[in-house]
Scaffold this active site. Structure first.
Site, PDB file in Angstrom:
ATOM      1  N   ASP A 172       0.838  -1.205   0.000  1.00  0.00           N
ATOM      2  CA  ASP A 172       0.000   0.000   0.000  1.00  0.00           C
ATOM      3  C   ASP A 172       0.874   1.257   0.000  1.00  0.00           C
ATOM      4  OD1 ASP A 172      -2.402   1.467   0.089  1.00  0.00           O
ATOM      5  OD2 ASP A 172      -2.531   1.371   2.269  1.00  0.00           O
ATOM      6  N   ARG A 224     -11.618  10.027 -11.329  1.00  0.00           N
ATOM      7  CA  ARG A 224     -10.953  10.057 -10.015  1.00  0.00           C
ATOM      8  C   ARG A 224     -10.330   8.718  -9.646  1.00  0.00           C
ATOM      9  NH1 ARG A 224     -15.019  11.228  -5.691  1.00  0.00           N
ATOM     10  NH2 ARG A 224     -13.168  11.181  -4.374  1.00  0.00           N
ATOM     11  N   LYS A 225     -10.657   7.675 -10.373  1.00  0.00           N
ATOM     12  CA  LYS A 225     -10.193   6.329 -10.004  1.00  0.00           C
ATOM     13  C   LYS A 225      -8.804   6.052 -10.588  1.00  0.00           C
ATOM     14  CE  LYS A 225     -14.913   4.485  -9.951  1.00  0.00           C
ATOM     15  NZ  LYS A 225     -15.871   3.599 -10.614  1.00  0.00           N
TER      16      LYS A 225
HETATM   17  C1  LIG Z   1       3.145  10.410  -1.073  1.00  0.00           C
HETATM   18  C2  LIG Z   1       2.181  11.025  -0.162  1.00  0.00           C
HETATM   19  C3  LIG Z   1       1.137  10.090   0.314  1.00  0.00           C
HETATM   20  C4  LIG Z   1       0.002  10.824   0.985  1.00  0.00           C
HETATM   21  C5  LIG Z   1      -0.925   9.920   1.708  1.00  0.00           C
HETATM   22  C6  LIG Z   1      -1.656   9.029   0.760  1.00  0.00           C
HETATM   23  C7  LIG Z   1      -2.541   8.023   1.446  1.00  0.00           C
HETATM   24  C8  LIG Z   1      -1.813   6.737   1.743  1.00  0.00           C
HETATM   25  C9  LIG Z   1      -2.687   5.551   1.494  1.00  0.00           C
HETATM   26  C10 LIG Z   1      -3.628   5.335   2.624  1.00  0.00           C
HETATM   27  O1  LIG Z   1      -3.364   4.588   3.524  1.00  0.00           O
HETATM   28  S1  LIG Z   1      -5.108   6.176   2.637  1.00  0.00           S
HETATM   29  C11 LIG Z   1      -5.891   5.597   4.172  1.00  0.00           C
HETATM   30  C12 LIG Z   1      -6.898   4.509   3.916  1.00  0.00           C
HETATM   31  N1  LIG Z   1      -7.976   4.995   3.100  1.00  0.00           N
HETATM   32  C13 LIG Z   1      -8.900   5.859   3.599  1.00  0.00           C
HETATM   33  O2  LIG Z   1      -8.859   6.309   4.717  1.00  0.00           O
HETATM   34  C14 LIG Z   1     -10.010   6.217   2.669  1.00  0.00           C
HETATM   35  C15 LIG Z   1     -11.319   6.294   3.437  1.00  0.00           C
HETATM   36  N2  LIG Z   1     -12.441   6.384   2.482  1.00  0.00           N
HETATM   37  C16 LIG Z   1     -12.849   7.600   2.021  1.00  0.00           C
HETATM   38  O3  LIG Z   1     -12.375   8.655   2.438  1.00  0.00           O
HETATM   39  C17 LIG Z   1     -13.886   7.570   0.964  1.00  0.00           C
HETATM   40  O4  LIG Z   1     -14.629   6.376   1.017  1.00  0.00           O
HETATM   41  C18 LIG Z   1     -13.285   7.739  -0.469  1.00  0.00           C
HETATM   42  C19 LIG Z   1     -12.553   9.086  -0.600  1.00  0.00           C
HETATM   43  C20 LIG Z   1     -12.301   6.601  -0.822  1.00  0.00           C
HETATM   44  C21 LIG Z   1     -14.422   7.655  -1.502  1.00  0.00           C
HETATM   45  O5  LIG Z   1     -15.450   8.537  -1.082  1.00  0.00           O
HETATM   46  P1  LIG Z   1     -16.086   9.553  -2.109  1.00  0.00           P
HETATM   47  O6  LIG Z   1     -17.308  10.104  -1.455  1.00  0.00           O
HETATM   48  O7  LIG Z   1     -15.069  10.540  -2.588  1.00  0.00           O
HETATM   49  O8  LIG Z   1     -16.450   8.606  -3.368  1.00  0.00           O
HETATM   50  P2  LIG Z   1     -17.885   8.193  -3.874  1.00  0.00           P
HETATM   51  O9  LIG Z   1     -18.609   7.396  -2.867  1.00  0.00           O
HETATM   52  O10 LIG Z   1     -18.540   9.426  -4.440  1.00  0.00           O
HETATM   53  O11 LIG Z   1     -17.514   7.211  -5.076  1.00  0.00           O
HETATM   54  C22 LIG Z   1     -16.823   7.717  -6.229  1.00  0.00           C
HETATM   55  C23 LIG Z   1     -16.623   6.523  -7.145  1.00  0.00           C
HETATM   56  O12 LIG Z   1     -15.669   5.628  -6.546  1.00  0.00           O
HETATM   57  C24 LIG Z   1     -16.257   4.357  -6.313  1.00  0.00           C
HETATM   58  N3  LIG Z   1     -15.780   3.865  -5.007  1.00  0.00           N
HETATM   59  C25 LIG Z   1     -15.717   4.561  -3.855  1.00  0.00           C
HETATM   60  N4  LIG Z   1     -15.215   3.798  -2.881  1.00  0.00           N
HETATM   61  C26 LIG Z   1     -14.950   2.603  -3.433  1.00  0.00           C
HETATM   62  C27 LIG Z   1     -14.407   1.396  -2.924  1.00  0.00           C
HETATM   63  N5  LIG Z   1     -14.004   1.264  -1.652  1.00  0.00           N
HETATM   64  N6  LIG Z   1     -14.271   0.355  -3.766  1.00  0.00           N
HETATM   65  C28 LIG Z   1     -14.646   0.469  -5.066  1.00  0.00           C
HETATM   66  N7  LIG Z   1     -15.154   1.597  -5.615  1.00  0.00           N
HETATM   67  C29 LIG Z   1     -15.297   2.642  -4.795  1.00  0.00           C
HETATM   68  C30 LIG Z   1     -17.764   4.629  -6.270  1.00  0.00           C
HETATM   69  O13 LIG Z   1     -18.486   3.452  -6.593  1.00  0.00           O
HETATM   70  C31 LIG Z   1     -17.871   5.696  -7.337  1.00  0.00           C
HETATM   71  O14 LIG Z   1     -17.787   5.096  -8.606  1.00  0.00           O
HETATM   72  P3  LIG Z   1     -18.614   5.685  -9.854  1.00  0.00           P
HETATM   73  O15 LIG Z   1     -18.107   7.128 -10.043  1.00  0.00           O
HETATM   74  O16 LIG Z   1     -18.280   4.778 -11.002  1.00  0.00           O
HETATM   75  O17 LIG Z   1     -20.073   5.666  -9.454  1.00  0.00           O
END
Ligand SMILES: CCCCCCCCCC(=O)SCCNC(=O)CCNC(=O)[C@H](O)C(C)(C)COP(=O)(O)OP(=O)(O)OC[C@H]1O[C@@H](n2cnc3c(N)ncnc32)[C@H](O)[C@@H]1OP(=O)(O)O
Length: 135
Positions: free
Chosen positions: A39, A84-85
């Protein structure tokens, strides 16, 4: 685990050696620790892609035991983008270049305000990050 990552063109590469702190079964790294490395490697691609984003999901295939105390290499690359994906992939290889684990991750591009939810000051270097990223 001493993970070191660097950008090499459009690929992220790195080295890691797991030790007893990441042990799952005796002598073998825990799958959660392996997933963390994968990750982190794909997240480092966000620098290359100039896009702030977060892990929405990550799928890991564990192909062989990841042995403690053996130097491993990790490499990550972007495989596609759909709005965005961000579709990202990473592999962990042992000294014989055998793939011991591989991941397919979906990252979702976010505004920098997303990270402000943590209540901590963001790194100075992040200012302007993603300003030109396609939505
Ligand atoms: C080098 C510097 C690095 C900086 C740090 C980077 C981060 C490091 C990596 C991590 O560890 S991040 C920490 C773990 N992840 C999180 O905390 C994310 C928590 N989840 C969220 O904040 C939200 O669920 C997220 C921003 C991912 C999505 O929410 P949104 O409200 O922006 O998306 P929305 O529900 O509108 O869905 C947009 C599209 O994405 C799809 N989608 C969203 N979540 C999904 C999911 N989990 N699986 C599959 N598809 C997903 C959703 O179906 C949809 O598809 P369509 O446009 O085709 O309709």
């Amino acid at each position: 685990m001493g993970l070191r990552l660097r950008v090499d063109g459009d690929v992220v590469r790195g080295e890691v050696t797991f030790d007893r702190r990441q042990q799952g079964a005796p002598g073998i790294a825990h799958g959660g620790a392996v997933t963390t490395v994968l990750d982190d490697a794909v997240a480092s691609l966000l620098v290359v892609l100039e896009t702030p984003a977060v892990t929405a999901n990550i799928h890991v295939d564990f192909r062989a035991p990841t042995l403690l105390h053996h130097p491993m290499t990790v490499e990550a690359r972007a495989t596609g983008r759909d709005g965005r994906k961000l579709h990202l992939t990473a592999r962990l290889l042992d000294e014989r270049a055998t793939v011991v684990a591989e991941a397919q991750a979906l990252f979702l591009a976010v505004d920098l305000e997303h990270f402000a939810k943590g209540g901590e000051a963001l790194p100075e270097a992040w200012s302007g990050w993603g300003a030109n990223a396609p939505g």
